[in-house]
Design a protein around this motif. Structure first.
Motif, PDB file in Angstrom:
ATOM      1  N   THR A 241       0.827  -1.214   0.000  1.00 52.29           N
ATOM      2  CA  THR A 241       0.000   0.000   0.000  1.00 52.29           C
ATOM      3  C   THR A 241       0.859   1.261   0.000  1.00 52.29           C
ATOM      4  OG1 THR A 241      -1.687  -1.198   1.213  1.00 52.29           O
ATOM      5  CG2 THR A 241      -1.805   1.218   1.278  1.00 52.29           C
ATOM      6  N   ILE A 277      12.392 -14.147   2.696  1.00 41.02           N
ATOM      7  CA  ILE A 277      11.852 -14.213   4.054  1.00 41.02           C
ATOM      8  C   ILE A 277      10.839 -15.349   4.159  1.00 41.02           C
ATOM      9  CG2 ILE A 277      10.744 -12.907   5.907  1.00 41.02           C
ATOM     10  CD1 ILE A 277      11.675 -10.337   4.531  1.00 41.02           C
ATOM     11  N   MET A 279       7.927 -17.428   5.607  1.00 41.64           N
ATOM     12  CA  MET A 279       6.724 -17.100   6.380  1.00 41.64           C
ATOM     13  C   MET A 279       6.148 -18.398   6.914  1.00 41.64           C
ATOM     14  SD  MET A 279       5.454 -14.037   3.785  1.00 41.64           S
ATOM     15  CE  MET A 279       3.773 -14.426   3.937  1.00 41.64           C
ATOM     16  N   ARG A 298      -2.915  -3.052  10.174  1.00 41.97           N
ATOM     17  CA  ARG A 298      -3.868  -2.851   9.075  1.00 41.97           C
ATOM     18  C   ARG A 298      -4.883  -3.983   9.045  1.00 41.97           C
ATOM     19  NH1 ARG A 298      -3.065   0.873   5.024  1.00 41.97           N
ATOM     20  NH2 ARG A 298      -1.188   2.158   5.325  1.00 41.97           N
ATOM     21  N   ALA A 337       7.960   0.317  10.518  1.00 40.79           N
ATOM     22  CA  ALA A 337       8.522   0.501   9.165  1.00 40.79           C
ATOM     23  C   ALA A 337       8.303   1.901   8.617  1.00 40.79           C
ATOM     24  CB  ALA A 337       7.897  -0.521   8.215  1.00 40.79           C
ATOM     25  N   ILE A 346      11.426   3.325   0.436  1.00 40.05           N
ATOM     26  CA  ILE A 346      11.895   2.307  -0.506  1.00 40.05           C
ATOM     27  C   ILE A 346      10.736   1.928  -1.435  1.00 40.05           C
ATOM     28  CG2 ILE A 346      13.634   1.320   1.056  1.00 40.05           C
ATOM     29  CD1 ILE A 346      11.642  -0.742   1.983  1.00 40.05           C
ATOM     30  N   ARG A 348       8.932  -1.211  -2.656  1.00 44.45           N
ATOM     31  CA  ARG A 348       8.795  -2.653  -2.425  1.00 44.45           C
ATOM     32  C   ARG A 348       8.092  -3.268  -3.626  1.00 44.45           C
ATOM     33  NH1 ARG A 348       5.166  -3.083   2.067  1.00 44.45           N
ATOM     34  NH2 ARG A 348       4.593  -0.938   1.686  1.00 44.45           N
ATOM     35  N   PHE A 380      11.424 -10.567  -0.960  1.00 43.97           N
ATOM     36  CA  PHE A 380      11.218  -9.154  -0.654  1.00 43.97           C
ATOM     37  C   PHE A 380      12.229  -8.337  -1.459  1.00 43.97           C
ATOM     38  CE2 PHE A 380      11.812  -5.264   1.684  1.00 43.97           C
ATOM     39  CZ  PHE A 380      10.533  -4.910   2.057  1.00 43.97           C
ATOM     40  N   PHE A 391      17.176   1.741   3.053  1.00 39.36           N
ATOM     41  CA  PHE A 391      16.688   0.423   3.478  1.00 39.36           C
ATOM     42  C   PHE A 391      17.135   0.080   4.900  1.00 39.36           C
ATOM     43  CE2 PHE A 391      17.121  -4.109   4.038  1.00 39.36           C
ATOM     44  CZ  PHE A 391      15.933  -4.603   3.551  1.00 39.36           C
ATOM     45  N   ILE A 394      15.295   1.150   8.199  1.00 38.38           N
ATOM     46  CA  ILE A 394      13.996   0.474   8.362  1.00 38.38           C
ATOM     47  C   ILE A 394      14.239  -0.955   8.849  1.00 38.38           C
ATOM     48  CG2 ILE A 394      11.846  -0.218   7.218  1.00 38.38           C
ATOM     49  CD1 ILE A 394      12.486   1.840   5.011  1.00 38.38           C
ATOM     50  N   GLN A 395      15.179  -1.638   8.179  1.00 39.79           N
ATOM     51  CA  GLN A 395      15.450  -3.033   8.548  1.00 39.79           C
ATOM     52  C   GLN A 395      15.973  -3.127   9.984  1.00 39.79           C
ATOM     53  OE1 GLN A 395      15.231  -6.509   6.668  1.00 39.79           O
ATOM     54  NE2 GLN A 395      14.913  -6.263   8.843  1.00 39.79           N
ATOM     55  N   LEU A 398      13.036  -2.894  12.285  1.00 41.08           N
ATOM     56  CA  LEU A 398      12.220  -4.114  12.240  1.00 41.08           C
ATOM     57  C   LEU A 398      12.931  -5.268  12.949  1.00 41.08           C
ATOM     58  CD1 LEU A 398      10.791  -3.994   8.592  1.00 41.08           C
ATOM     59  CD2 LEU A 398       9.665  -3.324  10.710  1.00 41.08           C
ATOM     60  N   LEU A 404       5.665  -8.993  13.449  1.00 41.38           N
ATOM     61  CA  LEU A 404       5.693  -9.969  12.346  1.00 41.38           C
ATOM     62  C   LEU A 404       6.862 -10.952  12.482  1.00 41.38           C
ATOM     63  CD1 LEU A 404       4.873  -8.406   8.867  1.00 41.38           C
ATOM     64  CD2 LEU A 404       3.505  -9.971  10.245  1.00 41.38           C
TER      65      LEU A 404
HETATM   66  C1  HEM Z   1       7.706 -11.484   5.186  1.00 48.72           C
HETATM   67  C2  HEM Z   1       8.032 -10.273   5.574  1.00 48.72           C
HETATM   68  C3  HEM Z   1       7.101  -9.084   5.469  1.00 48.72           C
HETATM   69  C4  HEM Z   1       5.759  -9.047   5.373  1.00 48.72           C
HETATM   70  C5  HEM Z   1       4.786 -10.217   5.386  1.00 48.72           C
HETATM   71  C6  HEM Z   1       5.379  -7.661   5.284  1.00 48.72           C
HETATM   72  C7  HEM Z   1       4.079  -7.206   5.190  1.00 48.72           C
HETATM   73  C8  HEM Z   1       3.718  -5.869   5.161  1.00 48.72           C
HETATM   74  C9  HEM Z   1       2.369  -5.388   5.164  1.00 48.72           C
HETATM   75  C10 HEM Z   1       1.131  -6.255   5.159  1.00 48.72           C
HETATM   76  C11 HEM Z   1       2.397  -4.029   5.169  1.00 48.72           C
HETATM   77  C12 HEM Z   1       1.212  -3.066   5.221  1.00 48.72           C
HETATM   78  C13 HEM Z   1       0.712  -2.602   3.886  1.00 48.72           C
HETATM   79  C14 HEM Z   1       1.694  -1.853   3.049  1.00 48.72           C
HETATM   80  O1  HEM Z   1       1.912  -0.646   3.177  1.00 48.72           O
HETATM   81  O2  HEM Z   1       2.284  -2.533   2.232  1.00 48.72           O
HETATM   82  C15 HEM Z   1       3.794  -3.655   5.142  1.00 48.72           C
HETATM   83  C16 HEM Z   1       4.257  -2.361   5.132  1.00 48.72           C
HETATM   84  C17 HEM Z   1       5.568  -2.018   5.038  1.00 48.72           C
HETATM   85  N1  HEM Z   1       6.643  -2.858   5.096  1.00 48.72           N
HETATM   86 FE1  HEM Z   1       6.579  -4.857   5.278  1.00 48.72          FE
HETATM   87  N2  HEM Z   1       6.512  -6.887   5.297  1.00 48.72           N
HETATM   88  C18 HEM Z   1       7.591  -7.722   5.406  1.00 48.72           C
HETATM   89  C19 HEM Z   1       8.912  -7.350   5.464  1.00 48.72           C
HETATM   90  C20 HEM Z   1       9.379  -6.074   5.357  1.00 48.72           C
HETATM   91  C21 HEM Z   1      10.766  -5.692   5.327  1.00 48.72           C
HETATM   92  C22 HEM Z   1      11.948  -6.663   5.404  1.00 48.72           C
HETATM   93  C23 HEM Z   1      10.807  -4.357   5.175  1.00 48.72           C
HETATM   94  C24 HEM Z   1      12.002  -3.435   5.059  1.00 48.72           C
HETATM   95  C25 HEM Z   1      13.150  -3.633   5.627  1.00 48.72           C
HETATM   96  C26 HEM Z   1       9.447  -3.872   5.122  1.00 48.72           C
HETATM   97  C27 HEM Z   1       9.074  -2.574   4.960  1.00 48.72           C
HETATM   98  C28 HEM Z   1       7.779  -2.116   4.946  1.00 48.72           C
HETATM   99  C29 HEM Z   1       7.426  -0.718   4.783  1.00 48.72           C
HETATM  100  C30 HEM Z   1       8.384   0.451   4.544  1.00 48.72           C
HETATM  101  C31 HEM Z   1       6.039  -0.646   4.862  1.00 48.72           C
HETATM  102  C32 HEM Z   1       5.172   0.613   4.766  1.00 48.72           C
HETATM  103  C33 HEM Z   1       5.127   1.246   6.145  1.00 48.72           C
HETATM  104  C34 HEM Z   1       4.246   2.471   6.163  1.00 48.72           C
HETATM  105  O3  HEM Z   1       4.773   3.559   5.877  1.00 48.72           O
HETATM  106  O4  HEM Z   1       3.058   2.343   6.488  1.00 48.72           O
HETATM  107  N3  HEM Z   1       8.606  -4.952   5.240  1.00 48.72           N
HETATM  108  N4  HEM Z   1       4.566  -4.775   5.155  1.00 48.72           N
END
Ligand code: HEM
Length: 435
Positions: A241, A277, A279, A298, A337, A346, A348, A380, A391, A394-395, A398, A404
């Motif tokens: 999103t 990654i 799951m 969310r 994040a 970043i 994604r 990812f 990057f 953020i990492q 997390l 998660l």
């Molecule tokens: C299996 C691993 C992960 C899953 C299942 C996951 C899932 C999600 C989900 C469901 C969202 C909310 C919707 C969206 O904005 O996309 C999200 C947001 C986000 N994720 Fe992840 N994510 C994972 C790993 C990571 C990693 C490794 C990073 C970066 C190092 C990351 C960075 C972000 C960022 C930047 C957002 C948006 C945050 C915001 O500004 O609201 N995610 N992720």
């Protein structure tokens, strides 16, 4: 931009040029064979045969028959262009004795072949030309590891091009999914096309190195979702999103470093971090819907933040419950994040993976990085001008805290420099050979 769609036949000049090159440098027999091939393969048939009736029929009705993404341009395709249904990431280890001239030759052929494939034209070495005729948005994106710069031009190597630091709290990295000297990212909406393109391009590379790993990913089939719908991952979450977009300047800012505080390593170049990654779907099964939503911040139904109704509603990180707790919990993935500076963003562009499990059975335990009846997760893929500035912070957050992490385990990690795109006369990385 590289996302322009071109009509069939626009790559003919390119093929002719390559044919001339072959005739010039090869035996008369090979040249004659190529000369026979030129007209027949364009029509979709082999020398001596007719056109390919399947493709001729398809071109009038099939939605993907004409779908192409041009290979040439200032930026490589496959980064900000819409993600096709299938994406394979392939890392190659270069041979010890590969030299500058070898790499030049390799990149030239690789680029010419990739350009042909994107146009639906069979490269010269193609023995199954029918399989190139429907590119279905095929893109081939090339990435450079440190070794390419070491051989070609060490002074051009971006300072950030090295493995990410270890995240001991969460990482369980495996060699078989990490690092590499050269990356090919091949995406297409047709799995057949992708398989063929992959084989063809890897055949061209085999004199220069060996395949280190292949990661195969997928999203929803093309056409199964309304255009612009955010993908879901295998946890069932709407994933993607909050991302930069081409509708404003954010894609240029974030991916190509066109903003204060960032700098592209080369104009039109960027970087790619791939984290594989795992799951754990078995332990995810044990979490109820409110627990799952709480972990991310969310809603599962439509991806709306817990403080809103629609996916596009901004998340209110300050909202509290009557008891004074944050509605979006302190450990929620999106809180952790969320960008803390304008630079720290970043792109994604992940793909799901789901490997066949032999002798499947039982349950995967908490924290396991394999087991149960599925071997699933995310490839990812994150693009940004500078992985250290964008990057990494953020990492780091997390790794320190993210609910998660209860269900996810990083098992692969790598960083590549994505060079700019090239013009029809050039090849990916050509500017590095100018000095
Ligand atoms: C299996 C691993 C992960 C899953 C299942 C996951 C899932 C999600 C989900 C469901 C969202 C909310 C919707 C969206 O904005 O996309 C999200 C947001 C986000 N994720 Fe992840 N994510 C994972 C790993 C990571 C990693 C490794 C990073 C970066 C190092 C990351 C960075 C972000 C960022 C930047 C957002 C948006 C945050 C915001 O500004 O609201 N995610 N992720």
């Amino acid at each position: 931009m590289t996302a322009d769609r071109k009509g069939p036949g626009s790559g003919r000049k390119n093929l002719l040029t390559r044919r001339n090159a072959l005739i010039g440098g090869a035996t008369a027999t090979a040249g004659a064979a190529a000369a026979v091939g030129i007209d027949t393969v364009r029509r979709g048939g082999l020398p001596g045969g007719g056109g390919n009736p399947q493709v001729e029929d398809a071109s009038s009705t099939a939605p993907l028959a004409e779908a192409r993404v041009g290979f040439h341009g200032e930026r490589q395709a496959g980064v900000v262009t819409p993600a096709p249904a299938y994406g394979n990431f392939i890392a190659v280890d270069l041979r010890e004795d590969v030299g500058r001239a070898d790499l030049r030759r390799m990149l030239k052929v690789l680029s010419a072949d990739a350009a042909d494939l994107a146009e639906g034209l069979p490269p010269i070495a193609d023995q199954e030309p029918e399989l190139t005729e429907i590119p279905a948005n095929l893109t081939v994106t090339v990435g450079f590891g440190e070794r390419v710069f070491d051989v070609v031009d060490p002074s051009a190597k971006p300072g950030w091009l090295k493995p990410l630091p270890a995240f001991e709290q969460i990482d369980r990295l495996r060699e078989e999914y990490s690092d590499g000297d050269l990356l090919l990212q091949i995406c297409s909406d047709d799995r057949m096309t992708l398989a063929h393109a992959q084989r063809l391009l890897l055949k061209g590379l085999r004199g220069f190195g060996t395949v280190r790993w292949v990661q195969e990913g997928f999203r929803n089939a093309s056409g199964s979702l309304k255009e612009g719908t955010t993908m879901r991952n295998l946890f069932g979450q709407v994933d993607g999103t909050i991302n930069p977009t081409t509708e404003d300047s954010s894609m240029d800012d974030v991916v190509y470093g066109l903003m204060d505080g960032l700098e592209p390593w080369a104009p039109g170049g960027t970087s790619l971090v791939i984290r594989r990654i795992h799951m754990n779907l078995d332990t995810w099964d044990e979490a109820d819907a409110p627990g799952r939503e709480d972990a991310v911040g969310r809603k599962l139904s439509n991806g709306a933040p817990l403080t809103g109704e629609r996916e596009e509603d901004p998340a209110d990180l300050s909202a509290t419950t009557p008891l004074g707790f944050h509605v979006i919990a302190d450990y929620a993935h999106i809180r952790r994040a969320t960008a803390t500076t304008p630079q720290e963003r970043i792109l994604r562009r992940p793909y799901n993976y789901d490997l066949p499990v032999s002798a499947a059975g039982g349950l995967a335990g908490k924290g396991a990085d394999s087991g149960g009846v599925s071997e699933s997760g995310l490839i990812f893929a994150s693009y940004q001008a500078d992985p250290v500035k964008q990057f990494l912070p953020i990492q780091r957050r997390l790794a320190e805290l993210d609910m998660l992490n209860m269900w996810t385990v990083p098992i692969g990690s790598c960083v590549f420099a994505i060079p700019p795109g090239c013009s029809p006369g050039g090849f990916v990385g050509d500017f590095l050979f100018e000095g």
